[in-house]
Scaffold this motif. Structure first.
Motif, PDB file in Angstrom:
ATOM      1  N   LEU A  72     -34.058 -17.621  21.268  1.00  0.00           N
ATOM      2  CA  LEU A  72     -32.983 -17.037  22.063  1.00  0.00           C
ATOM      3  C   LEU A  72     -33.556 -15.949  22.967  1.00  0.00           C
ATOM      4  CD1 LEU A  72     -30.254 -16.452  19.294  1.00  0.00           C
ATOM      5  CD2 LEU A  72     -30.705 -18.544  20.600  1.00  0.00           C
ATOM      6  N   HIS A  73     -32.953 -15.780  24.132  1.00  0.00           N
ATOM      7  CA  HIS A  73     -33.366 -14.702  25.027  1.00  0.00           C
ATOM      8  C   HIS A  73     -32.134 -13.928  25.490  1.00  0.00           C
ATOM      9  CE1 HIS A  73     -32.268 -17.966  27.777  1.00  0.00           C
ATOM     10  NE2 HIS A  73     -32.022 -17.024  28.682  1.00  0.00           N
ATOM     11  N   HIS A  85     -29.217 -15.864  23.682  1.00  0.00           N
ATOM     12  CA  HIS A  85     -28.615 -17.186  23.792  1.00  0.00           C
ATOM     13  C   HIS A  85     -29.669 -18.197  24.229  1.00  0.00           C
ATOM     14  CE1 HIS A  85     -28.651 -15.392  27.800  1.00  0.00           C
ATOM     15  NE2 HIS A  85     -28.726 -16.633  28.279  1.00  0.00           N
ATOM     16  N   THR A  86     -29.322 -19.479  24.173  1.00  0.00           N
ATOM     17  CA  THR A  86     -30.104 -20.521  24.836  1.00  0.00           C
ATOM     18  C   THR A  86     -29.386 -20.901  26.126  1.00  0.00           C
ATOM     19  OG1 THR A  86     -28.963 -22.303  23.634  1.00  0.00           O
ATOM     20  CG2 THR A  86     -30.990 -21.434  22.656  1.00  0.00           C
ATOM     21  N   ASP A  87     -30.088 -21.564  27.032  1.00  0.00           N
ATOM     22  CA  ASP A  87     -29.516 -21.922  28.334  1.00  0.00           C
ATOM     23  C   ASP A  87     -29.032 -23.373  28.365  1.00  0.00           C
ATOM     24  OD1 ASP A  87     -29.929 -19.435  29.336  1.00  0.00           O
ATOM     25  OD2 ASP A  87     -31.513 -19.981  30.747  1.00  0.00           O
ATOM     26  N   ASP A 136     -27.322 -22.658  21.278  1.00  0.00           N
ATOM     27  CA  ASP A 136     -26.493 -21.512  20.917  1.00  0.00           C
ATOM     28  C   ASP A 136     -26.121 -20.723  22.166  1.00  0.00           C
ATOM     29  OD1 ASP A 136     -25.183 -19.418  19.767  1.00  0.00           O
ATOM     30  OD2 ASP A 136     -26.893 -18.662  18.621  1.00  0.00           O
ATOM     31  N   MET A 137     -24.970 -21.049  22.742  1.00  0.00           N
ATOM     32  CA  MET A 137     -24.452 -20.325  23.910  1.00  0.00           C
ATOM     33  C   MET A 137     -22.960 -20.111  23.712  1.00  0.00           C
ATOM     34  SD  MET A 137     -25.124 -18.783  26.619  1.00  0.00           S
ATOM     35  CE  MET A 137     -24.850 -18.424  28.355  1.00  0.00           C
ATOM     36  N   PHE A 138     -22.644 -19.048  22.981  1.00  0.00           N
ATOM     37  CA  PHE A 138     -21.279 -18.808  22.518  1.00  0.00           C
ATOM     38  C   PHE A 138     -20.280 -18.646  23.657  1.00  0.00           C
ATOM     39  CE2 PHE A 138     -24.003 -15.133  22.509  1.00  0.00           C
ATOM     40  CZ  PHE A 138     -23.355 -14.274  23.372  1.00  0.00           C
ATOM     41  N   VAL A 187     -25.398 -26.883  16.156  1.00  0.00           N
ATOM     42  CA  VAL A 187     -26.191 -25.666  16.347  1.00  0.00           C
ATOM     43  C   VAL A 187     -27.649 -25.939  16.006  1.00  0.00           C
ATOM     44  CG1 VAL A 187     -26.563 -23.290  15.577  1.00  0.00           C
ATOM     45  CG2 VAL A 187     -24.238 -24.132  15.950  1.00  0.00           C
ATOM     46  N   VAL A 188     -27.872 -26.694  14.941  1.00  0.00           N
ATOM     47  CA  VAL A 188     -29.227 -27.033  14.511  1.00  0.00           C
ATOM     48  C   VAL A 188     -29.375 -28.544  14.469  1.00  0.00           C
ATOM     49  CG1 VAL A 188     -31.037 -26.672  12.799  1.00  0.00           C
ATOM     50  CG2 VAL A 188     -29.188 -24.990  13.022  1.00  0.00           C
ATOM     51  N   GLU A 189     -30.299 -29.067  15.246  1.00  0.00           N
ATOM     52  CA  GLU A 189     -30.643 -30.493  15.180  1.00  0.00           C
ATOM     53  C   GLU A 189     -31.879 -30.644  14.302  1.00  0.00           C
ATOM     54  OE1 GLU A 189     -32.450 -34.041  18.009  1.00  0.00           O
ATOM     55  OE2 GLU A 189     -31.388 -32.369  18.951  1.00  0.00           O
TER      56      GLU A 189
END
Length: 322
Positions: free
Chosen positions: A274-275, A130-132, A216-218, A203-205
């Motif tokens: 993503l991590h 995810h991203t934070d 992206d942090m579902f 989601v995408v800029e």
């Protein structure tokens, strides 16, 4: 002029092409990025740098920061263990100051395998990539993960280059890629005792034809707001597009994995990479890390300052030659 090897997209290794590539990296133009997955590029993207070299050699520090710009991640090994690691960013790596968040400037995350009554941030289960801070209006640009202790079995950190994945989506299903660039997704999160944070992002800029930022942090999706702002057909199309993209992120070939060791500092582009974390074995030890955030814009002057310190201030003749 930045002294750096260039790839085939920029032709011969001349001063002009090196400068061109560097300026493209600064502007986040995708032709200057190297897309990677765990299968075909993770080894290069996650090739570590040594703290002692980066600390002692300005060219090594410049190479470390340029590697981050190109791949979206850079690993620094054998950093000193500090009670307050802020100085690593502010002084040693020169791209501070550390950005304050709702959790403070340094966030300590403890993973304990024993149930000893202490506050446990996460279990030993897998943490999906995810991203934070998706619930921030502007997500932090750079996540810095600092390893304080790690004695557990398993629990390797995982990384996904979303630019590489999304580039495949754009080539295979341009219709789905377009949906991810157009539909607003809503996020919310509240820390106990603090105000509710709500935001929306695509989601995408995009910036022109270039992927510029991914959010992206579902697990922080605000489904109610998403339903309120998008009709049923839009939601179906978005879910198809998002599922297509996320399935690629979880394919066995995609995530790259590395163990976070004590003394590691991982510099992650929070707008691209993503991590996450693989599960670790219960009862095998302790895993402690510090998280710090910084601005992408602070890396650029750090690299320019290093260049002038190494090579001197450019002259009129240098400019004419470039």
């Amino acid at each position: 002029i930045i002294p750096r090897n260039t790839n085939s997209a920029y032709g011969v290794d001349s001063g002009a092409t090196i400068l061109e590539q560097y300026m493209d990296l600064v502007q986040r133009k995708n032709k200057a990025h190297t897309f990677w997955t765990g299968e075909n590029g993770g080894d290069t993207a996650l090739e570590p740098f040594q703290y002692a070299n980066v600390k002692a050699d300005k060219e090594a520090l410049q190479a470390f920061l340029l590697h981050f710009l190109e791949y979206g991640v850079a690993i620094l090994k054998n950093c000193p263990i500090l009670e307050n690691p802020v100085s690593l960013l502010n002084e040693d790596l020169r791209y501070g100051p550390v950005q304050d968040t709702i959790y403070g400037s340094v966030v300590e995350i403890k993973f304990r395998s024993s149930t000893d009554g202490e506050l446990v941030a996460y279990t030993n289960n897998e943490l999906p990539t995810h991203t934070d801070f998706s619930f921030y209006t502007k997500t932090p640009d750079i996540l810095n993960v600092y390893g304080v202790e790690n004695t557990v079995v398993g629990g390797e950190s995982t990384y996904v280059d979303t630019f590489g994945v999304l580039n495949e989506v754009r080539e295979e299903r341009p219709d789905l890629f377009q949906i991810l660039t157009e539909v607003d997704v809503y996020y919310r999160y509240a820390v106990p005792g603090k105000k509710l944070n709500v935001s929306s992002h695509k989601v995408v800029e995009m910036r022109g034809e270039n992927m510029y930022r991914v959010v992206d942090m579902f697990c922080e999706l605000d489904e109610l707001e998403f339903v309120r702002h998008n009709d049923i057909e839009t939601r179906k199309k978005w879910w198809e597009a998002y599922s297509y993209y996320r399935n690629k992120c979880t394919e066995p070939r995609t995530p790259a994995a590395r163990r976070l060791d004590k003394g590691d500092l991982i510099m992650i582009d929070n707008c691209r990479v993503l991590h996450g974390r693989k599960p670790f074995v219960d009862g095998t030890g302790e895993r402690v890390m510090n998280l710090m955030y910084a601005e992408f814009s602070h890396v650029i002057p750090a690299i320019l300052d290093l260049h002038m310190e190494i090579h001197g201030k450019p002259t009129k003749e240098d400019s004419a030659a470039a």
